[in-house]
Design a protein around this motif. Sequence first.
Motif, PDB file in Angstrom:
ATOM      1  N   GLN A  42       0.849  -1.196   0.000  1.00  0.00           N
ATOM      2  CA  GLN A  42       0.000   0.000   0.000  1.00  0.00           C
ATOM      3  C   GLN A  42       0.882   1.243   0.000  1.00  0.00           C
ATOM      4  O   GLN A  42       1.972   1.248   0.584  1.00  0.00           O
ATOM      5  CB  GLN A  42      -0.892   0.030   1.250  1.00  0.00           C
ATOM      6  N   GLU A  43       0.388   2.308  -0.659  1.00  0.00           N
ATOM      7  CA  GLU A  43       1.114   3.574  -0.624  1.00  0.00           C
ATOM      8  C   GLU A  43       0.964   4.246   0.740  1.00  0.00           C
ATOM      9  O   GLU A  43       1.839   4.988   1.170  1.00  0.00           O
ATOM     10  CB  GLU A  43       0.627   4.497  -1.732  1.00  0.00           C
ATOM     11  N   ILE A  44      -0.166   4.074   1.379  1.00  0.00           N
ATOM     12  CA  ILE A  44      -0.483   4.573   2.731  1.00  0.00           C
ATOM     13  C   ILE A  44      -0.707   6.082   2.740  1.00  0.00           C
ATOM     14  O   ILE A  44      -1.735   6.559   3.235  1.00  0.00           O
ATOM     15  CB  ILE A  44       0.571   4.168   3.766  1.00  0.00           C
ATOM     16  N   SER A  45       0.237   6.865   2.221  1.00  0.00           N
ATOM     17  CA  SER A  45       0.028   8.313   2.180  1.00  0.00           C
ATOM     18  C   SER A  45      -1.003   8.661   1.113  1.00  0.00           C
ATOM     19  O   SER A  45      -1.257   7.888   0.183  1.00  0.00           O
ATOM     20  CB  SER A  45       1.350   9.046   1.905  1.00  0.00           C
ATOM     21  N   LEU A  46      -1.600   9.829   1.233  1.00  0.00           N
ATOM     22  CA  LEU A  46      -2.700  10.241   0.360  1.00  0.00           C
ATOM     23  C   LEU A  46      -2.231  10.403  -1.086  1.00  0.00           C
ATOM     24  O   LEU A  46      -1.252  11.098  -1.364  1.00  0.00           O
ATOM     25  CB  LEU A  46      -3.305  11.555   0.855  1.00  0.00           C
ATOM     26  N   ALA A  47      -2.923   9.743  -2.008  1.00  0.00           N
ATOM     27  CA  ALA A  47      -2.722   9.918  -3.447  1.00  0.00           C
ATOM     28  C   ALA A  47      -4.046  10.381  -4.024  1.00  0.00           C
ATOM     29  O   ALA A  47      -5.066   9.712  -3.864  1.00  0.00           O
ATOM     30  CB  ALA A  47      -2.276   8.614  -4.103  1.00  0.00           C
ATOM     31  N   ALA A 129     -16.842  -5.219 -17.690  1.00  0.00           N
ATOM     32  CA  ALA A 129     -16.197  -5.360 -18.997  1.00  0.00           C
ATOM     33  C   ALA A 129     -14.796  -5.944 -18.821  1.00  0.00           C
ATOM     34  O   ALA A 129     -14.289  -6.075 -17.701  1.00  0.00           O
ATOM     35  CB  ALA A 129     -16.122  -4.000 -19.685  1.00  0.00           C
ATOM     36  N   GLN A 130     -14.142  -6.254 -19.947  1.00  0.00           N
ATOM     37  CA  GLN A 130     -12.809  -6.854 -19.870  1.00  0.00           C
ATOM     38  C   GLN A 130     -11.823  -5.963 -19.138  1.00  0.00           C
ATOM     39  O   GLN A 130     -10.951  -6.437 -18.419  1.00  0.00           O
ATOM     40  CB  GLN A 130     -12.285  -7.139 -21.290  1.00  0.00           C
ATOM     41  N   ARG A 131     -11.937  -4.669 -19.343  1.00  0.00           N
ATOM     42  CA  ARG A 131     -11.053  -3.710 -18.670  1.00  0.00           C
ATOM     43  C   ARG A 131     -11.887  -2.562 -18.125  1.00  0.00           C
ATOM     44  O   ARG A 131     -12.870  -2.145 -18.746  1.00  0.00           O
ATOM     45  CB  ARG A 131      -9.986  -3.182 -19.640  1.00  0.00           C
ATOM     46  N   VAL A 132     -11.468  -2.054 -16.977  1.00  0.00           N
ATOM     47  CA  VAL A 132     -12.205  -0.968 -16.324  1.00  0.00           C
ATOM     48  C   VAL A 132     -11.194   0.097 -15.892  1.00  0.00           C
ATOM     49  O   VAL A 132     -10.222  -0.208 -15.184  1.00  0.00           O
ATOM     50  CB  VAL A 132     -12.992  -1.472 -15.097  1.00  0.00           C
ATOM     51  N   ARG A 133     -11.432   1.316 -16.333  1.00  0.00           N
ATOM     52  CA  ARG A 133     -10.564   2.435 -15.944  1.00  0.00           C
ATOM     53  C   ARG A 133     -11.192   3.147 -14.745  1.00  0.00           C
ATOM     54  O   ARG A 133     -12.364   3.521 -14.786  1.00  0.00           O
ATOM     55  CB  ARG A 133     -10.389   3.402 -17.113  1.00  0.00           C
ATOM     56  N   VAL A 134     -10.394   3.327 -13.707  1.00  0.00           N
ATOM     57  CA  VAL A 134     -10.895   3.926 -12.465  1.00  0.00           C
ATOM     58  C   VAL A 134     -10.005   5.109 -12.090  1.00  0.00           C
ATOM     59  O   VAL A 134      -8.770   5.003 -12.093  1.00  0.00           O
ATOM     60  CB  VAL A 134     -10.901   2.902 -11.308  1.00  0.00           C
ATOM     61  N   THR A 135     -10.623   6.223 -11.769  1.00  0.00           N
ATOM     62  CA  THR A 135      -9.919   7.363 -11.186  1.00  0.00           C
ATOM     63  C   THR A 135     -10.414   7.522  -9.757  1.00  0.00           C
ATOM     64  O   THR A 135     -11.628   7.669  -9.531  1.00  0.00           O
ATOM     65  CB  THR A 135     -10.167   8.657 -11.986  1.00  0.00           C
ATOM     66  N   TYR A 136      -9.499   7.453  -8.803  1.00  0.00           N
ATOM     67  CA  TYR A 136      -9.903   7.518  -7.400  1.00  0.00           C
ATOM     68  C   TYR A 136      -8.775   8.055  -6.543  1.00  0.00           C
ATOM     69  O   TYR A 136      -7.620   8.127  -6.973  1.00  0.00           O
ATOM     70  CB  TYR A 136     -10.352   6.147  -6.910  1.00  0.00           C
ATOM     71  N   SER A 137      -9.118   8.473  -5.332  1.00  0.00           N
ATOM     72  CA  SER A 137      -8.147   8.938  -4.344  1.00  0.00           C
ATOM     73  C   SER A 137      -8.123   7.947  -3.191  1.00  0.00           C
ATOM     74  O   SER A 137      -9.144   7.339  -2.868  1.00  0.00           O
ATOM     75  CB  SER A 137      -8.521  10.339  -3.836  1.00  0.00           C
ATOM     76  N   HIS A 138      -6.950   7.803  -2.582  1.00  0.00           N
ATOM     77  CA  HIS A 138      -6.818   6.787  -1.532  1.00  0.00           C
ATOM     78  C   HIS A 138      -5.673   7.154  -0.588  1.00  0.00           C
ATOM     79  O   HIS A 138      -4.814   7.976  -0.915  1.00  0.00           O
ATOM     80  CB  HIS A 138      -6.540   5.414  -2.168  1.00  0.00           C
ATOM     81  N   GLY A 139      -5.691   6.542   0.581  1.00  0.00           N
ATOM     82  CA  GLY A 139      -4.624   6.749   1.552  1.00  0.00           C
ATOM     83  C   GLY A 139      -5.032   7.677   2.688  1.00  0.00           C
ATOM     84  O   GLY A 139      -6.200   8.043   2.832  1.00  0.00           O
ATOM     85  N   TYR A 140      -4.031   8.058   3.471  1.00  0.00           N
ATOM     86  CA  TYR A 140      -4.262   8.868   4.667  1.00  0.00           C
ATOM     87  C   TYR A 140      -3.605  10.244   4.503  1.00  0.00           C
ATOM     88  O   TYR A 140      -2.407  10.339   4.213  1.00  0.00           O
ATOM     89  CB  TYR A 140      -3.658   8.193   5.898  1.00  0.00           C
TER      90      TYR A 140
END
Length: 209
Positions: A42-47, A129-140
């Motif tokens: 995990q990156e852990i820090s906010l992305a 679908a076969q491929r899914v593009r996701v844009t999201y933010s994650h981390g702390y």
Amino acid sequence: MSPTPLATQADLEAALQRSLDPGQAAMAIRRASARVRKYCRQEISLAENETITLPGNGRVLRLPQRPLVIDDTHLLTVTELFGISDVEYMAVEGRDFTRIGTELTRGEQWWAPTRLMGWPFMRPQGIWAQRVRVTYSHGYAEIPDDVVDIVLDLAQMSMTNPQGLRSESIDDYSRTFAAETIGGAQLTAEHKEALRPYRVAAFSVAPVT
């Protein structure tokens, strides 16, 4: 661009109660952060607003990084990609999929055949679908204290034995270094147990180019 270190020089100096060479401190913290990230996967820090492409063809799509950050400035955008021509269909939460944590689930196969079941009409129902593009933010935005403590612990080991020596002697004085400091500080069993809540199973994704 490298992820933000999981602790600061000020944190390390406070833990050691002495001033440190900035270059040595930065290297020790960077290496300690990398070991924690590698173990946790995990990156852990906010992305913020990261875009990735995930393999689909299943009912559940698992996002690789957690926790998700979703608010007015951090949106979750999910786009299904069809065929070699990359025909796009934007999936909407609550209409096309449901979300629990980092799992995005397409419609149940026994539901009425609405768009929640899948699009286009001829594709398997309730399947991404076969491929899914996701844009999201994650981390702390603020790194959890227990993670910072482990990074500082590893960094202190490196600062105590920066040359990776097994032992050293000066005149009548000698000392032997702990095994964890030889060849670079290593996570101990206690560290790994403390990091268990942040660790996820191995997961591979295809980044967007």
